[in-house]
Design a protein around this motif. Structure first.
Motif, PDB file in Angstrom:
ATOM      1  N   VAL A 110       0.828  -1.202   0.000  1.00  0.00           N
ATOM      2  CA  VAL A 110       0.000   0.000   0.000  1.00  0.00           C
ATOM      3  C   VAL A 110       0.867   1.258   0.000  1.00  0.00           C
ATOM      4  CG1 VAL A 110      -1.664   1.329   1.348  1.00  0.00           C
ATOM      5  CG2 VAL A 110      -1.976  -1.140   1.066  1.00  0.00           C
ATOM      6  N   VAL A 122      -7.503   2.297 -12.065  1.00  0.00           N
ATOM      7  CA  VAL A 122      -8.665   2.168 -11.183  1.00  0.00           C
ATOM      8  C   VAL A 122      -9.802   1.525 -11.959  1.00  0.00           C
ATOM      9  CG1 VAL A 122     -10.326   3.377  -9.738  1.00  0.00           C
ATOM     10  CG2 VAL A 122      -7.971   4.210  -9.888  1.00  0.00           C
ATOM     11  N   VAL A 131     -11.537  -0.043  -7.309  1.00  0.00           N
ATOM     12  CA  VAL A 131     -10.536  -1.000  -6.853  1.00  0.00           C
ATOM     13  C   VAL A 131      -9.267  -0.761  -7.656  1.00  0.00           C
ATOM     14  CG1 VAL A 131     -11.344  -2.785  -8.465  1.00  0.00           C
ATOM     15  CG2 VAL A 131     -10.011  -3.435  -6.457  1.00  0.00           C
ATOM     16  N   THR A 132      -8.126  -0.857  -6.986  1.00  0.00           N
ATOM     17  CA  THR A 132      -6.838  -0.614  -7.642  1.00  0.00           C
ATOM     18  C   THR A 132      -5.967  -1.858  -7.575  1.00  0.00           C
ATOM     19  OG1 THR A 132      -5.622   0.098  -5.669  1.00  0.00           O
ATOM     20  CG2 THR A 132      -6.980   1.764  -6.792  1.00  0.00           C
ATOM     21  N   ASP A 135      -5.081  -2.726  -4.024  1.00  0.00           N
ATOM     22  CA  ASP A 135      -6.068  -3.536  -3.302  1.00  0.00           C
ATOM     23  C   ASP A 135      -5.822  -5.017  -3.556  1.00  0.00           C
ATOM     24  OD1 ASP A 135      -8.571  -1.609  -2.357  1.00  0.00           O
ATOM     25  OD2 ASP A 135      -7.602  -0.848  -4.153  1.00  0.00           O
ATOM     26  N   GLU A 159     -11.797  -8.339  -2.325  1.00  0.00           N
ATOM     27  CA  GLU A 159     -11.498  -8.409  -3.747  1.00  0.00           C
ATOM     28  C   GLU A 159     -11.588  -9.817  -4.309  1.00  0.00           C
ATOM     29  OE1 GLU A 159     -11.551  -5.572  -4.764  1.00  0.00           O
ATOM     30  OE2 GLU A 159     -11.096  -4.514  -2.923  1.00  0.00           O
ATOM     31  N   ILE A 178      -7.726  -2.481   1.579  1.00  0.00           N
ATOM     32  CA  ILE A 178      -7.762  -1.022   1.701  1.00  0.00           C
ATOM     33  C   ILE A 178      -9.210  -0.619   1.961  1.00  0.00           C
ATOM     34  CG2 ILE A 178      -7.306   1.214   0.635  1.00  0.00           C
ATOM     35  CD1 ILE A 178      -5.222  -0.070  -1.123  1.00  0.00           C
ATOM     36  N   THR A 181     -10.860   3.033  -0.285  1.00  0.00           N
ATOM     37  CA  THR A 181     -10.090   3.128  -1.526  1.00  0.00           C
ATOM     38  C   THR A 181     -10.182   4.525  -2.143  1.00  0.00           C
ATOM     39  OG1 THR A 181     -10.409   0.761  -1.955  1.00  0.00           O
ATOM     40  CG2 THR A 181      -9.748   2.111  -3.821  1.00  0.00           C
ATOM     41  N   PHE A 191      -7.575   5.932   5.169  1.00  0.00           N
ATOM     42  CA  PHE A 191      -7.962   4.556   4.864  1.00  0.00           C
ATOM     43  C   PHE A 191      -7.271   3.620   5.853  1.00  0.00           C
ATOM     44  CE2 PHE A 191      -4.152   5.577   2.530  1.00  0.00           C
ATOM     45  CZ  PHE A 191      -3.340   4.482   2.748  1.00  0.00           C
TER      46      PHE A 191
END
Length: 357
Positions: A110, A122, A131-132, A135, A159, A178, A181, A191
């Protein structure tokens, strides 16, 4: 209540009796798979094949022994021994150390992606939440650690899923790599990494980790303690119900309230100070530390709230859904957290939802 068949070592025959124990009590277990408990007059030994269910109906010993010889016998025996280990301080420490290791691993990833000068990729999920890659990589790193440390435990992740299996598991972990996000993408360090361990569906270990400020809260139900940064025991404030009007209401966003939920929320705000938005899980951590007094949210998922429960409760706070029910894998998505029981009750009178039979 649980029980076991006991054998008197001073007699040639089996004598049937029951030894009851709490899931978080202590029961010594030796390396040969039998527990020895001293009484005033004699010792008794306990065999894993003598375990009985919560209805106190004794298993047939031959059937039990046969089941351990079946193709899935290793898993059954492992789960039984894990249940016994849950009462052992060393095992409890293993759970905590594993949670710390996961938070450390996820934190490395992170931090590496936080406030990068180049835009993150993203994606938008089906529920319109972002969501990245951070994550996904962070959750994968935690799952790899769990697969080595506790291979028989189920895992639920925001996820990568796993909710259905966890519903039927005695031992499960719920992960949010995370939580917040949108704040992460925006470069706001509010976060957190959320980790929960559930025993029979109840959260008994929770972690909130803020990897940018290097802050970590750990709540453990077996000793009713919440620790901040590994050393300091913390407590919530002691506001009583008459202080409701002095409380700021913390929520992630007003967009999480619609219909009846919005009406109830606005009704509460008539009796408090204005709402403060945008803290995500960090608001619950600050509540446990005594700085925030009331958090009200809706449209939450299990990975959003289960890690918060031991942290808030073991610091002296109260957390539930809006109707006062304990939070679980199947809660309705509403969350009310307060610094004290009386403050919780004062807020709940405005939030309680109508139920239909």
């Amino acid at each position: 209540m649980m029980g076991v068949r006991i054998k008197d070592r001073n007699q040639s025959r089996n004598s049937i009796g029951f030894v009851s124990f709490h899931p978080l009590g202590i029961l010594p277990w030796n390396v040969r798979g039998r527990s020895v408990i001293s009484t005033h007059s004699k010792q008794i030994s306990i065999s894993p094949c003598s375990f009985i269910n919560t209805r106190s109906k004794l298993f047939d010993k031959n059937k039990c022994q046969h089941s351990f010889r079946s193709s899935n016998s290793s898993r059954k025996r492992s789960l039984f021994l894990t249940m016994i280990d849950m009462q052992n301080a060393d095992y409890q420490n293993r759970l905590v150390e594993c949670a710390k290791k996961m938070a450390d691993a996820a934190g490395v990833i992170v931090r590496d992606y936080f406030r990068r000068p180049i835009p993150l990729d993203v994606d938008i999920k089906s529920d319109d939440s972002p969501v990245t890659i951070a994550d996904r990589l962070a959750e994968e790193s935690m799952r790899q650690i769990l697969s080595k440390e506790f291979p028989d435990h189920e895992i639920v992740g925001e996820e990568l899923g796993g909710l259905e299996k966890a519903r039927n598991s005695k031992f499960s972990w719920v992960l949010d790599p995370i939580d917040g996000t949108k704040a992460f993408i925006s470069g706001k360090p509010t976060f957190g990494i959320l980790i929960a361990f559930l025993y029979n569906g109840k959260p008994i270990l929770g972690v909130i980790d803020q990897p940018i400020s290097n802050e970590r809260w750990i709540g453990t139900k077996w000793n009713n303690t919440t620790i901040f940064n590994n050393t300091k025991v913390i407590h919530t404030s002691h506001y009583t119900s008459e202080y409701l009007k002095e409380c700021y209401v913390h929520s992630t966003t007003p967009d999480m309230f619609e219909g009846q939920l919005q009406a109830k929320y606005l009704q509460l705000l008539k009796h408090t100070r204005p709402a403060v938005y945008g803290a995500d899980c960090y608001a619950y951590a600050l509540l446990a530390s005594g700085f925030v007094h009331l958090v009200v949210e809706a449209d939450m998922k299990p990975w959003d709230y289960l890690a918060l429960v031991p942290i808030v409760e073991c610091a002296g706070g109260c957390i539930s859904d809006w109707n006062g029910n304990p939070l679980s894998l199947d809660s309705n998505g509403t969350v009310l957290a307060a610094a004290s029981q009386s403050l919780h009750e004062a807020a709940q009178q405005f939030l309680k939802l109508e139920t239909h039979d």
